[in-house]
Design a protein around this motif. Sequence first.
Motif, short mmCIF file in Angstrom:
data_model
loop_
_atom_site.label_atom_id
_atom_site.label_comp_id
_atom_site.label_asym_id
_atom_site.label_seq_id
_atom_site.Cartn_x
_atom_site.Cartn_y
_atom_site.Cartn_z
N UNK A 14 2.84 4.89 -1.50
CA UNK A 14 1.56 5.03 -0.79
C UNK A 14 0.62 5.94 -1.57
N UNK A 15 -0.59 5.45 -1.81
CA UNK A 15 -1.61 6.25 -2.48
C UNK A 15 -1.48 6.32 -3.99
N UNK A 16 -0.42 5.77 -4.55
CA UNK A 16 -0.21 5.83 -5.99
C UNK A 16 -0.47 4.50 -6.68
N UNK A 17 -0.52 3.43 -5.91
CA UNK A 17 -0.72 2.10 -6.46
C UNK A 17 -2.04 1.56 -5.93
N UNK A 18 -2.87 1.06 -6.83
CA UNK A 18 -4.18 0.52 -6.42
C UNK A 18 -4.07 -0.88 -5.84
N UNK A 19 -3.16 -1.68 -6.41
CA UNK A 19 -3.09 -3.08 -6.00
C UNK A 19 -1.70 -3.65 -6.26
N UNK A 20 -1.41 -4.71 -5.54
CA UNK A 20 -0.17 -5.47 -5.72
C UNK A 20 -0.56 -6.92 -5.97
N UNK A 21 -0.12 -7.46 -7.11
CA UNK A 21 -0.34 -8.88 -7.39
C UNK A 21 0.91 -9.63 -6.96
N UNK A 22 0.71 -10.64 -6.12
CA UNK A 22 1.83 -11.38 -5.57
C UNK A 22 2.14 -12.56 -6.49
N UNK A 23 3.05 -12.32 -7.41
CA UNK A 23 3.55 -13.26 -8.40
C UNK A 23 2.53 -13.53 -9.51
#
Length: 185
Positions: free
Chosen positions: A62-71
């Motif tokens: 939490x708070x350390x990652x800007x975004x998650x790309x799903x595959x």
Amino acid sequence: VLLLAAGRGALLDPARLESLLREVADAHLRIVIRLTDEGWGPANLAADAWVGAVGDLARRLVGRVSAYQVLDQPAGRYDPLTYAYLLKRVAVVIRAADRNALIVAGGLSAGDLDWATRLLQADAAPYLDVLAAQGPAALKAVVDLRDRLDPQEAVWLVSAPLDREAPRPSAAAIYLEGISEGAQV
């Protein structure tokens, strides 16, 4: 931006991921985690275990990652309805953990537009913050798709290979071309 691929090993090995995050903390890079099906296989992605592991990862970061790309490039491996279902489940668990993290679609090539149209028609748009163009050649097509179907989405250019030997426009020229095509950088 630092892009980390998170397959089964990275999702289940917090020490490995923490080590990577510590290495970039001083560089003030924004971190994007690309969730992969490595070690899981397409048939198991919608399984509760994979979605649960993604939720655990998002809660730890939490708070350390800007975004998650799903595959990465899901159009070649997944039916758009299957991917839409997976995307929705993953977006819900990530946003429950970190409401500020962006959800990025898997990279789209210029040939994936029919697939992407069916994805967005499957009500995936509310779960996405960013459409990803797979390289400079796909950028205009993905921006056009966004403008036609969901003008609220941002478009990012992902996986643009750099060939140091071949003559090519400078990084600044590619950046400016992306901006002129409507990408958000």
